[in-house]
Write a protein that holds these residues in place. Sequence first.
Motif, mmCIF file in Angstrom:
data_model
loop_
_atom_site.group_PDB
_atom_site.id
_atom_site.type_symbol
_atom_site.label_atom_id
_atom_site.label_comp_id
_atom_site.label_asym_id
_atom_site.label_seq_id
_atom_site.Cartn_x
_atom_site.Cartn_y
_atom_site.Cartn_z
ATOM 1 N N LEU A 102 0.825 -1.213 0.000
ATOM 2 C CA LEU A 102 0.000 0.000 0.000
ATOM 3 C C LEU A 102 0.860 1.264 0.000
ATOM 4 O O LEU A 102 0.573 2.225 -0.724
ATOM 5 C CB LEU A 102 -0.938 -0.008 1.210
ATOM 6 N N HIS A 103 1.926 1.264 0.797
ATOM 7 C CA HIS A 103 2.823 2.427 0.808
ATOM 8 C C HIS A 103 3.536 2.583 -0.530
ATOM 9 O O HIS A 103 3.777 3.712 -0.995
ATOM 10 C CB HIS A 103 3.844 2.300 1.943
ATOM 11 N N GLY A 104 3.895 1.457 -1.149
ATOM 12 C CA GLY A 104 4.524 1.532 -2.462
ATOM 13 C C GLY A 104 3.593 2.076 -3.519
ATOM 14 O O GLY A 104 4.007 2.851 -4.399
ATOM 15 N N LEU A 105 2.317 1.697 -3.455
ATOM 16 C CA LEU A 105 1.340 2.229 -4.399
ATOM 17 C C LEU A 105 1.148 3.733 -4.200
ATOM 18 O O LEU A 105 0.951 4.471 -5.180
ATOM 19 C CB LEU A 105 0.001 1.505 -4.221
ATOM 20 N N GLN A 106 1.227 4.184 -2.965
ATOM 21 C CA GLN A 106 1.147 5.627 -2.714
ATOM 22 C C GLN A 106 2.313 6.377 -3.335
ATOM 23 O O GLN A 106 2.143 7.430 -3.959
ATOM 24 C CB GLN A 106 1.115 5.884 -1.211
ATOM 25 N N LYS A 107 3.509 5.830 -3.172
ATOM 26 C CA LYS A 107 4.710 6.529 -3.638
ATOM 27 C C LYS A 107 4.883 6.456 -5.145
ATOM 28 O O LYS A 107 5.288 7.427 -5.788
ATOM 29 C CB LYS A 107 5.944 5.952 -2.935
ATOM 30 N N VAL A 108 4.602 5.301 -5.730
ATOM 31 C CA VAL A 108 4.862 5.120 -7.158
ATOM 32 C C VAL A 108 3.718 5.662 -8.018
ATOM 33 O O VAL A 108 3.939 6.363 -9.016
ATOM 34 C CB VAL A 108 5.110 3.636 -7.473
ATOM 35 N N PHE A 109 2.473 5.351 -7.640
ATOM 36 C CA PHE A 109 1.328 5.705 -8.480
ATOM 37 C C PHE A 109 0.436 6.792 -7.883
ATOM 38 O O PHE A 109 -0.527 7.214 -8.522
ATOM 39 C CB PHE A 109 0.479 4.459 -8.756
ATOM 40 N N GLY A 110 0.739 7.229 -6.677
ATOM 41 C CA GLY A 110 -0.066 8.259 -6.048
ATOM 42 C C GLY A 110 -1.446 7.786 -5.613
ATOM 43 O O GLY A 110 -2.353 8.607 -5.420
ATOM 44 N N LEU A 111 -1.638 6.480 -5.454
ATOM 45 C CA LEU A 111 -2.928 5.937 -5.043
ATOM 46 C C LEU A 111 -3.150 6.115 -3.545
ATOM 47 O O LEU A 111 -2.206 6.352 -2.779
ATOM 48 C CB LEU A 111 -3.005 4.445 -5.406
ATOM 49 N N PHE A 112 -4.398 5.974 -3.125
ATOM 50 C CA PHE A 112 -4.792 6.052 -1.714
ATOM 51 C C PHE A 112 -4.319 7.361 -1.070
ATOM 52 O O PHE A 112 -3.864 7.387 0.085
ATOM 53 C CB PHE A 112 -4.253 4.850 -0.929
ATOM 54 N N GLY A 113 -4.381 8.423 -1.825
ATOM 55 C CA GLY A 113 -3.983 9.725 -1.306
ATOM 56 C C GLY A 113 -2.489 9.915 -1.186
ATOM 57 O O GLY A 113 -2.030 10.801 -0.449
ATOM 58 N N GLY A 114 -1.717 9.119 -1.912
ATOM 59 C CA GLY A 114 -0.264 9.203 -1.829
ATOM 60 C C GLY A 114 0.316 10.350 -2.637
ATOM 61 O O GLY A 114 -0.360 10.923 -3.512
ATOM 62 N N PRO A 115 1.598 10.668 -2.401
ATOM 63 C CA PRO A 115 2.219 11.820 -3.075
ATOM 64 C C PRO A 115 2.665 11.534 -4.498
ATOM 65 O O PRO A 115 2.909 12.466 -5.276
ATOM 66 C CB PRO A 115 3.427 12.130 -2.184
ATOM 67 N N GLY A 116 2.812 10.264 -4.880
ATOM 68 C CA GLY A 116 3.371 9.949 -6.185
ATOM 69 C C GLY A 116 4.879 10.151 -6.176
ATOM 70 O O GLY A 116 5.474 10.582 -5.180
ATOM 71 N N ILE A 117 5.523 9.854 -7.285
ATOM 72 C CA ILE A 117 6.974 9.952 -7.358
ATOM 73 C C ILE A 117 7.446 11.394 -7.163
ATOM 74 O O ILE A 117 8.373 11.665 -6.397
ATOM 75 C CB ILE A 117 7.487 9.398 -8.704
ATOM 76 N N ASN A 118 6.822 12.340 -7.848
ATOM 77 C CA ASN A 118 7.275 13.731 -7.745
ATOM 78 C C ASN A 118 7.090 14.283 -6.336
ATOM 79 O O ASN A 118 7.989 14.929 -5.789
ATOM 80 C CB ASN A 118 6.524 14.602 -8.758
ATOM 81 N N GLY A 119 5.937 14.034 -5.742
ATOM 82 C CA GLY A 119 5.712 14.519 -4.382
ATOM 83 C C GLY A 119 6.649 13.871 -3.375
ATOM 84 O O GLY A 119 7.165 14.532 -2.466
ATOM 85 N N PHE A 120 6.894 12.575 -3.541
ATOM 86 C CA PHE A 120 7.803 11.881 -2.624
ATOM 87 C C PHE A 120 9.236 12.357 -2.823
ATOM 88 O O PHE A 120 10.001 12.493 -1.860
ATOM 89 C CB PHE A 120 7.700 10.367 -2.830
ATOM 90 N N ALA A 121 9.624 12.622 -4.073
ATOM 91 C CA ALA A 121 10.964 13.140 -4.346
ATOM 92 C C ALA A 121 11.169 14.501 -3.686
ATOM 93 O O ALA A 121 12.258 14.791 -3.153
ATOM 94 C CB ALA A 121 11.196 13.230 -5.852
ATOM 95 N N GLN A 122 10.151 15.338 -3.707
ATOM 96 C CA GLN A 122 10.255 16.636 -3.029
ATOM 97 C C GLN A 122 10.433 16.460 -1.518
ATOM 98 O O GLN A 122 11.209 17.188 -0.891
ATOM 99 C CB GLN A 122 9.013 17.469 -3.333
ATOM 100 N N SER A 123 9.733 15.499 -0.945
ATOM 101 C CA SER A 123 9.888 15.235 0.492
ATOM 102 C C SER A 123 11.306 14.774 0.803
ATOM 103 O O SER A 123 11.903 15.193 1.805
ATOM 104 C CB SER A 123 8.878 14.174 0.944
ATOM 105 N N LEU A 124 11.865 13.909 -0.031
ATOM 106 C CA LEU A 124 13.234 13.443 0.185
ATOM 107 C C LEU A 124 14.232 14.592 0.064
ATOM 108 O O LEU A 124 15.233 14.646 0.802
ATOM 109 C CB LEU A 124 13.575 12.341 -0.826
ATOM 110 N N GLU A 125 13.980 15.486 -0.873
ATOM 111 C CA GLU A 125 14.879 16.632 -1.048
ATOM 112 C C GLU A 125 14.866 17.529 0.184
ATOM 113 O O GLU A 125 15.912 18.035 0.600
ATOM 114 C CB GLU A 125 14.453 17.407 -2.286
ATOM 115 N N LYS A 126 13.694 17.706 0.790
ATOM 116 C CA LYS A 126 13.611 18.504 2.017
ATOM 117 C C LYS A 126 14.332 17.832 3.186
ATOM 118 O O LYS A 126 14.799 18.504 4.103
ATOM 119 C CB LYS A 126 12.149 18.745 2.379
#
Length: 241
Positions: A102-126
């Motif tokens: 479920l966490h992987g689906l959030q990060k990779v595809f933005g499902l279940f209210g997830g950030p997706g790759i771009n949103g997660f990449a921004q979090s990692l950069e911060k």
Amino acid sequence: MATHDKGSTTSSAFSDDSFYSSSGGGVHHFDDSTTRVGSDVTSPYDQTTKAFDKTGYTPLDKSSLDTQDDPFEDDRKKFGWTAGPDLGLLGLRAVLGGIFVLHGLQKVFGLFGGPGINGFAQSLEKMGYRESVVLAWVTGITELAGGGLLVLGLFTPLAAAGLLAVMANVIALKYKGGFFGPNGVELELALAGMAFAALFAGPGRAALDYNRSWFRHPVAAGFIALLLGAGGAAVTFFVFR
């Protein structure tokens, strides 16, 4: 049964020879009063065949022996196979793997209210990570693929080691926030402990890994996978941050 002497009366080197010499000397024999076939001489020893006559003996029936009281027999109940550990490991894999899927689906595809790759990449950069997009893909795929493999029980040591490496990085980032609360590491420690258990306990029999080499040697496979996971976690934390 009687005894008699047979043979020469000549004195020999035996210490008791003089005792028998008075009665004829020679070798001392046992006589069980049996008569050989074709002879009226009562003697168990046949000079012709150089063997003892066994016609007067009854063989022992071994089936009548009492073998129930053998002091060396271990009559304790042997441990048999039980499905309990396999069901427990199946539940562990299903819950842990399902959470990471479920966490992987959030990060990779933005499902279940997830950030997706771009949103997660921004979090990692911060958080101070370099090459955040690459790390976002690596983390997302590790959680998605590792969780799926764990549910199936396929390549279990590598899947568990990958998830443990992800949790190690998260704990290293959040440990200053304490144990409880939204900023604590309570959940991450629980997931890391489950991954560690799956790493060394193996997948159990209800898995696609059943009877593979790493299934038969879970401790050795666990240590090898742990070293690989620790190396990946160290590179992520110290090289890309």
